[in-house]
Design an enzyme around this catalytic site. Sequence first.
Site, PDB file in Angstrom:
ATOM      1  N   ASP A  11      46.425  -3.491 -99.920  1.00  0.00           N
ATOM      2  CA  ASP A  11      45.364  -3.908 -98.994  1.00  0.00           C
ATOM      3  C   ASP A  11      44.267  -4.594 -99.793  1.00  0.00           C
ATOM      4  O   ASP A  11      44.267  -4.545-101.024  1.00  0.00           O
ATOM      5  CB  ASP A  11      44.806  -2.720 -98.176  1.00  0.00           C
ATOM      6  CG  ASP A  11      44.411  -1.552 -99.057  1.00  0.00           C
ATOM      7  OD1 ASP A  11      43.878  -1.787-100.156  1.00  0.00           O
ATOM      8  OD2 ASP A  11      44.641  -0.396 -98.654  1.00  0.00           O
ATOM      9  N   LYS A  47      46.238  -5.270 -94.613  1.00  0.00           N
ATOM     10  CA  LYS A  47      46.711  -4.117 -93.828  1.00  0.00           C
ATOM     11  C   LYS A  47      45.764  -3.865 -92.664  1.00  0.00           C
ATOM     12  O   LYS A  47      44.566  -4.077 -92.764  1.00  0.00           O
ATOM     13  CB  LYS A  47      46.717  -2.908 -94.773  1.00  0.00           C
ATOM     14  CG  LYS A  47      47.129  -1.602 -94.176  1.00  0.00           C
ATOM     15  CD  LYS A  47      47.208  -0.521 -95.251  1.00  0.00           C
ATOM     16  CE  LYS A  47      45.894   0.168 -95.474  1.00  0.00           C
ATOM     17  NZ  LYS A  47      45.972   1.226 -96.481  1.00  0.00           N
TER      18      LYS A  47
HETATM   19  C1  R5P Z   1      43.715   2.988 -98.378  1.00  0.00           C
HETATM   20  O1  R5P Z   1      42.760   2.239 -98.345  1.00  0.00           O
HETATM   21  C2  R5P Z   1      44.221   3.658 -99.621  1.00  0.00           C
HETATM   22  O2  R5P Z   1      43.999   2.881-100.748  1.00  0.00           O
HETATM   23  C3  R5P Z   1      45.689   4.013 -99.498  1.00  0.00           C
HETATM   24  O3  R5P Z   1      46.447   2.826 -99.387  1.00  0.00           O
HETATM   25  C4  R5P Z   1      45.940   4.849 -98.295  1.00  0.00           C
HETATM   26  O4  R5P Z   1      44.938   5.784 -98.123  1.00  0.00           O
HETATM   27  C5  R5P Z   1      47.272   5.550 -98.381  1.00  0.00           C
HETATM   28  O5  R5P Z   1      47.425   6.334 -97.230  1.00  0.00           O
HETATM   29  P1  R5P Z   1      48.830   6.515 -96.519  1.00  0.00           P
HETATM   30  O6  R5P Z   1      49.786   6.926 -97.612  1.00  0.00           O
HETATM   31  O7  R5P Z   1      48.595   7.600 -95.514  1.00  0.00           O
HETATM   32  O8  R5P Z   1      49.184   5.231 -95.892  1.00  0.00           O
END
Ligand code: R5P
Length: 329
Positions: free
Chosen positions: A182, A206
């Site tokens: 992201d 994202k």
């Molecule tokens: C989001 O901004 C973080 O950097 C991670 O990409 C995210 O928190 C990962 O969460 P999940 O594994 O639930 O998608």
Amino acid sequence: MKTSPFVIVSTEGMHETAASVLKILAKKYRIQLPHYRVEYEPFANGEVLPHVPVTVRRQHVFLFHPMQLPSPNDAIVKLLLVNDMLMRASVAGITLVLPYIPYLRQDRKHKPRVPISARMLADIIESNRAVERIITVDMHADQEQGFFSIPVDNVQGMHVFVEQFLIQFKKTRENFVVVAPDFGGAVRARRFAKKLGDAPVAIFEKRRPRVNASEVVSIVGEPIEGKTVIICDDMIDTGGTIRGVVSVLKERGAREVFVCATHGIFSGDSLEHFARAQVPVMCSTSIPRSADFVKHTKSWLSMVPIDSLLADAVFQATRVGGSVSHLTH
Ligand code: R5P
């Protein structure tokens, strides 16, 4: 008897990490620090009473505490109780060694009537006047150091991952593309890519339609067809973000995909998903895991120790004129 000005104190879940850091300090820097373990006395209603069995009066304490175990909310209360215990035991000061800090994703009001939890957490941690410094690894965003009014050494977990890739691909000198899942992860991915010898970077856009769900909207940067791709993120929680990115990378013809995420939380059924997908994932040991966990995940997950990074940061914090810039950038 001469007493050390510094002492390491650890709480349940962090005793092994603290012991390993002590070994590195002794071997690499020739310093021996005492190590005490906090004991929790449980009450029938769920409260706990922490206690440290030895005097720590006028010593500076490096407190190793796991902030995800058994849950972030429990861990926060325990941290506050232990800090209070140490302050009342007349320590000279406390450096918190918190390899993972929860709630840092909640760093702004993204909709009306929600808290800025990261800021609130910073406020309550430093409301204890004995807390002088925090050593942590990969905060969700670098600028969150500004939520604290005490110094935060935000050590970059990528150092240990880059080392692993350079060893693994030494002979083939692979052409990597580093992917940020992201926009928030773009700075981290660029730093990672630089350490890999200026590898190119691609950034995914994202969207989070709701909590715990994510969708890939677009990709900016380097084409990935035929490339060896390393996805680099601060954490895997439900695994939805990484799974979404991996499936788009595969659709677009990536040759091989590796995942590096500093904090392996693995909520819900994410372990089963990753076990089925068999995409190689590297996480750090910022969230301590049992031998059983390591055994059951070893077909797809490598846990890379960060003890040496923590030892370096602790050592530098004990020195007049110490510097951590090689760890935090
Ligand atoms: C989001 O901004 C973080 O950097 C991670 O990409 C995210 O928190 C990962 O969460 P999940 O594994 O639930 O998608």
